[in-house]
Design a protein around this motif. Structure first.
Motif, mmCIF file in Angstrom:
data_model
loop_
_atom_site.group_PDB
_atom_site.id
_atom_site.type_symbol
_atom_site.label_atom_id
_atom_site.label_comp_id
_atom_site.label_asym_id
_atom_site.label_seq_id
_atom_site.Cartn_x
_atom_site.Cartn_y
_atom_site.Cartn_z
ATOM 1 N N GLU A 614 0.828 -1.205 0.000
ATOM 2 C CA GLU A 614 0.000 0.000 0.000
ATOM 3 C C GLU A 614 0.861 1.252 0.000
ATOM 4 O O GLU A 614 0.590 2.211 -0.736
ATOM 5 C CB GLU A 614 -0.934 -0.021 1.220
ATOM 6 N N GLU A 615 1.899 1.255 0.817
ATOM 7 C CA GLU A 615 2.796 2.412 0.858
ATOM 8 C C GLU A 615 3.534 2.580 -0.466
ATOM 9 O O GLU A 615 3.712 3.701 -0.959
ATOM 10 C CB GLU A 615 3.784 2.249 2.005
ATOM 11 N N LYS A 616 3.954 1.435 -1.047
ATOM 12 C CA LYS A 616 4.595 1.512 -2.362
ATOM 13 C C LYS A 616 3.634 2.068 -3.405
ATOM 14 O O LYS A 616 4.028 2.871 -4.265
ATOM 15 C CB LYS A 616 5.085 0.126 -2.786
ATOM 16 N N ALA A 617 2.379 1.620 -3.338
ATOM 17 C CA ALA A 617 1.394 2.096 -4.310
ATOM 18 C C ALA A 617 1.158 3.598 -4.166
ATOM 19 O O ALA A 617 1.044 4.330 -5.167
ATOM 20 C CB ALA A 617 0.076 1.334 -4.136
ATOM 21 N N MET A 618 1.068 4.072 -2.920
ATOM 22 C CA MET A 618 0.868 5.502 -2.706
ATOM 23 C C MET A 618 2.067 6.302 -3.207
ATOM 24 O O MET A 618 1.912 7.344 -3.862
ATOM 25 C CB MET A 618 0.630 5.777 -1.216
ATOM 26 N N LEU A 619 3.273 5.804 -2.917
ATOM 27 C CA LEU A 619 4.471 6.493 -3.395
ATOM 28 C C LEU A 619 4.539 6.473 -4.917
ATOM 29 O O LEU A 619 4.852 7.489 -5.555
ATOM 30 C CB LEU A 619 5.716 5.833 -2.795
ATOM 31 N N GLU A 620 4.232 5.316 -5.509
ATOM 32 C CA GLU A 620 4.253 5.215 -6.972
ATOM 33 C C GLU A 620 3.206 6.126 -7.593
ATOM 34 O O GLU A 620 3.435 6.728 -8.660
ATOM 35 C CB GLU A 620 4.027 3.762 -7.386
ATOM 36 N N ASN A 621 2.050 6.246 -6.939
ATOM 37 C CA ASN A 621 1.014 7.154 -7.426
ATOM 38 C C ASN A 621 1.510 8.598 -7.408
ATOM 39 O O ASN A 621 1.294 9.361 -8.370
ATOM 40 C CB ASN A 621 -0.241 7.009 -6.566
ATOM 41 N N ASN A 622 2.192 8.968 -6.332
ATOM 42 C CA ASN A 622 2.762 10.323 -6.268
ATOM 43 C C ASN A 622 3.807 10.532 -7.366
ATOM 44 O O ASN A 622 3.862 11.600 -7.991
ATOM 45 C CB ASN A 622 3.395 10.561 -4.891
ATOM 46 N N ILE A 623 4.629 9.499 -7.595
ATOM 47 C CA ILE A 623 5.662 9.612 -8.635
ATOM 48 C C ILE A 623 5.020 9.754 -10.009
ATOM 49 O O ILE A 623 5.430 10.597 -10.822
ATOM 50 C CB ILE A 623 6.594 8.392 -8.587
ATOM 51 N N GLN A 624 3.975 8.938 -10.274
ATOM 52 C CA GLN A 624 3.324 9.002 -11.583
ATOM 53 C C GLN A 624 2.656 10.347 -11.809
ATOM 54 O O GLN A 624 2.709 10.911 -12.910
ATOM 55 C CB GLN A 624 2.291 7.872 -11.702
ATOM 56 N N GLN A 625 2.017 10.876 -10.765
ATOM 57 C CA GLN A 625 1.407 12.198 -10.897
ATOM 58 C C GLN A 625 2.461 13.260 -11.169
ATOM 59 O O GLN A 625 2.270 14.151 -12.009
ATOM 60 C CB GLN A 625 0.615 12.543 -9.635
#
Length: 803
Positions: A614-625
């Motif tokens: 979940e934390e990786k997904a949130m970080l990856e979401n921030n990176i993609q944005q």
């Protein structure tokens, strides 16, 4: 035997005595093994843990379920499968496996004055370089001299970036060596397997324990400790920081005791062997283990006891004026006048750790001595750490709660419901058929044969159709006109559906109590549930069990700190120090130079946990944005993904976005300036082109005018030349005319003169002739020329020719 421990306010000599150690051992035995009401504290704990472990394996006792369904103990009419439904193991495996999969890195930071000073100087060097960056760049460009004092490249732009740089990039060689040393010790003791067992205990029992020891033969050893076999002083602290004794019960065969304690005599060994014959001597026998008694096994209590001792020194002034310090025991207490006149006394109290081993049920002390290589934090040498690390995250007033203990009641209800379902299913019968034989007898098939039951059933089962008669052969109403009818078996289906609902209710109760919802336990989620809601549910489930994860990390951190202190013992005392250093050298040879002084450093240890999905997904979401908004570059995204600490990764992401925004603004400003310069250059070029055009036009006009002027000049020159020539010709003509005039005039004048001369000559001649005539008296003479008045008289134009 008294239940109270002996006083700690005694002399060091008495504490070192074997009798004092025996009092400690018997006090522990009395506190944990005294049978007041048929059981004791140790057996109660062990039976409780044993029961929880059986539930966690799906192997709990089934007698309670039989008692629930039996009538006065009679089960003769029940034919059920009593095997427990393994519902709890599923939830235990989800939690334990999920926690064990979370990897981590052990980070070491020097906190001694030398290490802190080294880190501070490095940081101050970067700050100085940041302030003098323009000067350094000018010196490097102008003179080729590097004035930068630090190795940081590129330099941070501000103090926030500097702090992040210190956390991500700065690492002293001795810190790397310490981290590698701890990892080598953990790998050598197969801590990854021990960690899974500890996580299992934390989930099932609510308590976990690990032990570290050091001996010169084997070095540092890390051992798993079964919480069911431990004893400790009363505490309400979940981290057991305030306990003063801790023990472990081990069941050892006689041969192992002989090897470990070779000083025992044959008589003492016989006495110990007799202890194995006594059922009451097995103090740690649970109900499940009572059948596994072995006469050659002895119950031994190994324990650590924390107390204090006095360090006393005698100070004496020598003849040279220096002071000499002599170590004394705590009984050194000379008279006051001697202390003032001849010497002085220095003393302080420090914590110490005693190690003991006692055979339970006897007064036989196998070991009692001051612990060797005690672990003391280098920040405070008066404190001592025990060999055991223990944690119970949900302990209150000494009572320990676990995840499994919350759901055993619901597991029992699920098992009873499961048995009820079996009972209902055993009493359910299929739907039947009612066949009216009299109704069949009234039916004539028209071919001379009657409708028999077998043929009617075959037709009904194969086609679902039947033949009947509304009237009898006598013409009366036929009550059996429908000879075959279905028989409903009753309401067993409704009972079964009610029991299934009850089963699901208790299963949902387990989910609610533990926090392990459908998104976590792998059940099929609702098709209408949004993906974001499912992820939120999974995140909340992880939060519900985070205390177990934090407890496991606490034990790992405590163990790493103890190993950090043990490393000093290995390097100073262990004969395996060279091999240990070489094993470290396999990872990084450069750190070997730091290993020589490693025991002089004091380290702070903390765990850097790998982020979960979940934390990786949130970080990856921030990176993609950020990538979609062009807030960062692809290289920045790669650097951010390599950071395991989510907090630092997000900080780096913010700094990268801020720097990218500044770079974009600077680039935009440069583009504006370049565009302005390009526009200015274009205008300048256009102006220059216009000027050049005007210049060319002007030049062309000038050339044209010059050509015109030249032509005009040439024309004028030609005209002048012509005029000059004409004038010259005219002049020549005029000169000729004048000459002719002059000649004419001269000729006329000459003619006149000639005629005059001729007349004169004629006159003279005539005069002469006249004179001669007179003188000679000649006759008169005629002076008219003969023939001069005609052309043929020899007249010519010679007189008019130029002379």
């Amino acid at each position: 035997m008294s239940n109270y421990f002996p006083s700690q306010v005694v002399s060091d000599k008495e504490k070192l005595s074997l009798e004092y150690g025996l009092k400690i051992g018997k006090a522990i035995e009395s506190e944990w093994f005294k049978r007041d009401s048929g059981t004791n504290r140790f057996a109660s704990n062990q039976n409780n843990f044993h029961k929880l472990r059986l539930y966690a394996r799906g192997e709990q006792a089934i007698q309670k379920y039989k008692d629930e369904l039996s009538i006065n103990g009679d089960l003769s009419y029940l034919n059920l499968d009593w095997k427990p439904v393994p519902i709890i193991p599923k939830f235990v495996d989800i939690v334990v496996n999920g926690i064990s999969e979370r990897t981590f890195d052990i980070k070491a930071y020097t906190q001694d004055p030398y290490g802190v000073d080294k880190r501070t100087k490095y940081m101050e060097g970067i700050l100085a370089d940041m302030r003098s960056q323009e000067l350094n760049e000018f010196a490097a460009e102008a003179f080729g001299v590097n004035l930068q004092s630090s190795d940081a490249n590129p330099l941070p732009d501000n103090e926030e970036e500097l702090q992040l740089h210190m956390q991500l990039n700065y690492k002293q060689a001795v810190e790397i060596a310490e981290e590698q040393a701890i990892n080598v010790l953990l790998e050598g003791n197969r801590y990854e397997l021990l960690r899974k067992k500890i996580n299992y205990d934390l989930c099932v029992l609510g308590i976990g324990c690990v032990k570290n020891t050091f001996n010169k033969a084997e070095g540092v050893k890390v051992e798993y400790v079964d919480p069911a076999n431990i004893v400790y002083s009363y505490t309400e602290d979940p981290y057991f920081e305030d306990i003063y004794y801790f023990g472990e019960i081990k069941t050892l065969p006689i041969n192992e005791i002989v090897k470990e304690f070779p000083h025992l005599t044959e008589q003492e060994l016989k006495s110990l062997h007799n202890q194995g014959h006594q059922t009451t001597g097995f103090y740690n026998r649970s109900l499940a283990e009572s059948v596994n008694q072995d006469k050659n096994q002895i119950q031994v209590l190994y324990f650590n006891y924390k107390t204090y001792m006095n360090e006393v020194y005698k100070t004496k002034e020598t003849s040279t004026g220096a002071h000499k310090i002599i170590a004394k025991d705590d009984e050194f207490n000379p008279p006051t006048e001697l202390l003032e006149e001849r010497f002085g006394k220095l003393s302080k109290q420090i914590e110490v750790l005693f190690e003991g081993a006692m055979v339970l049920g006897t007064k036989q002390m196998l070991r009692w001595n001051l612990a060797n290589n005690m672990m003391r934090p280098k920040s405070d040498y008066t404190k001592v750490k025990m060999n055991y690390s223990i944690v119970a995250p949900r302990m209150y007033k000494g009572k320990i709660e676990s995840l499994v203990s919350r759901i055993t009641t619901f597991a029992d209800m699920i098992q009873i419901t499961h048995l009820k379902i079996q009972q209902v299913m055993s009493r359910m019968v299929p739907d039947g058929i009612y066949l009216d034989a009299d109704g069949l007898a009234e039916i004539d098939l028209g071919n001379g044969t009657n409708y028999n039951p077998q043929e009617a059933l075959n037709m009904f089962f194969q086609t679902g159709s039947i033949i009947g008669r509304s009237f009898t052969s006598d013409g009366d109403m036929n009550p059996g006109k429908v000879p075959i009818q279905e028989i409903q078996s009753g309401n067993g289906g409704a009972k079964l559906q009610s029991l299934i609902q009850t089963y699901n209710y208790y299963l949902q109760m387990i989910r609610d109590v533990t926090g392990l919802n459908e998104a976590r336990d792998g059940s099929m989620p609702d098709a209408k549930t949004l993906v974001g809601v499912q992820k939120l549910a999974a995140a909340n489930s992880n939060t519900a069990t985070r205390h177990i994860l934090q407890a496991g990390l606490f034990l790992t951190t405590e163990l790493a700190e103890c190993l950090s202190l043990r490393i000093s013992d290995i390097l100073e005392y262990s004969p395996t120090a060279d091999a240990f250093v070489q094993k470290l050298g396999r990872h990084n040879v450069a750190t070997l130079r730091e290993m020589a002084d490693l025991h002089l450093y004091d380290f702070g240890i903390f765990i850097e946990l790998t982020p979960d999905e979940e934390e990786k997904a949130m970080l990856e979401n921030n990176i993609q944005q950020a990538l979609q908004q062009q807030g960062i570059n692809l290289e920045d995204a790669i650097d951010i993904r390599e950071i395991k600490n989510v907090k630092l990764a997000n900080q780096l992401l913010k700094l990268k976005r801020k720097r990218k925004a500044e770079e974009d603004a600077m680039l935009q400003q440069q583009n504006i300036q370049q565009q302005a310069q390009a526009n200015a250059q274009a205008q300048q070029v256009a102006a220059q082109a216009e000027a050049q055009k005007n210049q060319v036009i002007t030049q062309n006009q000038m050339q044209l005018e010059q050509t015109k002027a030249q032509l005009e000049t040439e024309k004028m020159m030609k005209e002048a030349q012509l005029k000059k020539e004409l004038m010259n010709h005219e002049f020549q003509l005029n000169m000729q005319i004048e000459q002719m005039k002059a000649q004419t005039a001269k000729a006329s004048e000459d003619n006149k003169e000639n005629r005059k001369d001729e007349r004169t000559k004629i006159q003279a001649s005539q005069q002469s002739e006249l004179i001669d005539q007179r003188n000679n008296a000649k006759p008169p003479k005629n002076f008219e020329s003969s023939g001069n008045d005609i052309m043929g008289g020899g007249f010519g134009m010679n007189a008019f020719e130029p002379r």
